[in-house]
Enzyme design. Sequence first.
Site, PDB file in Angstrom:
ATOM      1  N   LYS A  42       0.835  -1.196   0.000  1.00  0.00           N
ATOM      2  CA  LYS A  42       0.000   0.000   0.000  1.00  0.00           C
ATOM      3  C   LYS A  42       0.874   1.253   0.000  1.00  0.00           C
ATOM      4  O   LYS A  42       2.032   1.209   0.424  1.00  0.00           O
ATOM      5  CB  LYS A  42      -0.886   0.025   1.250  1.00  0.00           C
ATOM      6  CG  LYS A  42      -1.970  -1.028   1.308  1.00  0.00           C
ATOM      7  CD  LYS A  42      -2.735  -0.911   2.608  1.00  0.00           C
ATOM      8  CE  LYS A  42      -3.840  -1.951   2.705  1.00  0.00           C
ATOM      9  NZ  LYS A  42      -4.949  -1.706   1.768  1.00  0.00           N
ATOM     10  N   ARG A  57     -10.699 -11.155   1.370  1.00  0.00           N
ATOM     11  CA  ARG A  57     -11.564 -12.183   0.787  1.00  0.00           C
ATOM     12  C   ARG A  57     -10.920 -13.560   0.847  1.00  0.00           C
ATOM     13  O   ARG A  57     -11.622 -14.575   0.896  1.00  0.00           O
ATOM     14  CB  ARG A  57     -11.918 -11.802  -0.648  1.00  0.00           C
ATOM     15  CG  ARG A  57     -10.748 -11.767  -1.622  1.00  0.00           C
ATOM     16  CD  ARG A  57     -11.011 -10.907  -2.838  1.00  0.00           C
ATOM     17  NE  ARG A  57     -11.011  -9.491  -2.495  1.00  0.00           N
ATOM     18  CZ  ARG A  57     -11.239  -8.513  -3.365  1.00  0.00           C
ATOM     19  NH1 ARG A  57     -11.471  -8.800  -4.639  1.00  0.00           N
ATOM     20  NH2 ARG A  57     -11.224  -7.259  -2.989  1.00  0.00           N
TER      21      ARG A  57
END
Length: 489
Positions: free
Chosen positions: A272, A346
Site C-alpha cells: 500500500k 476475501r
Amino acid sequence: MKLTLAAGKLLNQKTDALIVGIYREKLTKSAEAVDKASKNALSSLIKEGDATGCLGTVGIFPNFPGIAAKRLVVVGLGKEEDGVLNFQKALSSALKAVYFVKTAVISCTDWFDLSPEWIAEQVSCTAIDVLEKSVDYKSNPDRPAWKQPKSVSLFVEEKTPELTTAFAEGAVIGKGIKLAKELGDAPANLCTPKYMAEQCMKLGSSLKFDVTVFEEKALNKLKMGCFLGVAAGSKQPAYMIVMEYNGGQKKESPVALVGKGLTFDAGGISLKPAKGMDEMKYDMSGAASIVAAMATAASLKLPINIVGVIGCTENLPSGSAVKPGDILCSYSGKTVEVLNTDAEGRLVLCDLLSYTIDKFKPILVVDAATLTGACVVALGHEYTGLFSNNEELALELLQAGENSLDKCWRLPLGRAYTKALKSRFADLANIGAPGAGACTAAAFLQEFVGKTPWAHLDIAGTAWSSGEEKGSTGRPVPLLISFLKDLTH
C-alpha cells in the site's frame, strides 16, 4: 457512571444539569414547561439568540429560574419533521456538553414522534459511548483526569417495565460498542492475532460462552490454504477463533457471524502507499465487531444460538509472503490465483465462510469486513455496503440498520461480477477487472457460501473515522445486535 430512569416532576429534579430540547420552529413539551415556570425566560433567550433550535447547538444557563436544577442545558433539535435523522446528533451534542457535571437529567422522550422505549435504549447506549473514557496510551501523569457524570438519568413520566428493560439493554449495547472501539483503536504492536485470541478467551470465560482457538498447525490440517497464504509474510502466527453462545434450544441451528481480522494490513507484496497506512490497524474491525456482538448477545442473554468465527493475521511483505501469480487452495477445494496480495480479506473470509457452513450448518451467515476501498467510493462513510443472496435476510438487515441508526445500503450481486473473476490458471482470481470492486469482492465470497442464506457487510467506509476525529466507530455492532434481537421476536 450510573444510568437511571427519573420520574416525578420535571421542574423539581435536583441535578447539576437539566437537559431539554427546542426545535427551530417551537418548543418541546419539556421546554414549554421550563419556559412557563421561568416566566418566559427561555423564550427571551431564544429571542436574543442565546439559545437556538439549530441542530446540535447547545446553550448552558446556570441558576435558571423556575427549576430545581443548578443549570439548564438547551440543545437544538433542528426541524421537527426530520425526526430520527436529527435525534442521535442532538442527543450526542447534549451529552458531550455535560461531561463536567456530577449529575445530569435529560428530558428527551418528547423529542420527535419516536417510541419511548427506542429513545430509552438510545440514551443509555449513547451515554456510554460519549461519556465513558476511551483507552489511550499517553504517558503524561499530570494531564487532567477525564471527567464524566457520576449519574445520567432519563426523565420519564412513568417508569414502566418496558422502559426499564430498554434502558438497561441500551447500556449493554453501549458497552459492546465501546469494546469494539477499544479493540479497533489498539495499535497493531499490541493488538496482534494472539492478543485477539486472548481477549476472546477472557470474554468467553466471564460471559459463559465457549471459545476454541485454532493455531496454524490446526489450520494446516484443515487445509485453509487461502487464509494461511495471507499469513505467510508475517512472523505473527495466525489464529482462527470460534465462539459459541448457546442461548437457544440445544438442537437449534445457530446464526453464524464471521469477521475479517487483519490486525495490520500493509498490502503484502502489493504494498500500500505510505500515506494513511497507519489506519490499517483498523483492518480487524470486522472481527472486533463480531467479538463485541458475541459479548453483547451473551450479556443480554438472547434466546438464540450464535457462532462467531474470526480469522486474525497480518498481511506483510517478506521473503515468505505470497506473491502475485501464486495459486492457493482454499478449504473448499477451490483454487484461487492471487493477482493482488492487497485483496487479502476475501482470501481469509472464503476459508472462514466455508468452514463455518460446513462445520455448524447455520440457518444464515452474516460476515463483516473492511473489505474494499471501492465501497468507500460508492457509499462514503454514512452507509455500510450490504450484499446478500437472500431477499428476506437483506430486508431484515436493512430494517435493523434503520432501527439502530447504523444504516446499510444494498449493492448488487450477479453473474457479470462473478465472470469478472475468471482465471486462466485457477478456479477464481482474487480480483476482477477495473470497476465495481466492492461487487466483485462480494461475488468472490458468494462462491464459497453455496445455498446458505448469506449477507456480507462491507464496513470499509464506516468502521473508523479519519482526521481530527480519528478512531474506531464501533460499527456495525448496533446493526448486528438489532438484527439478532429481531430474530428472537
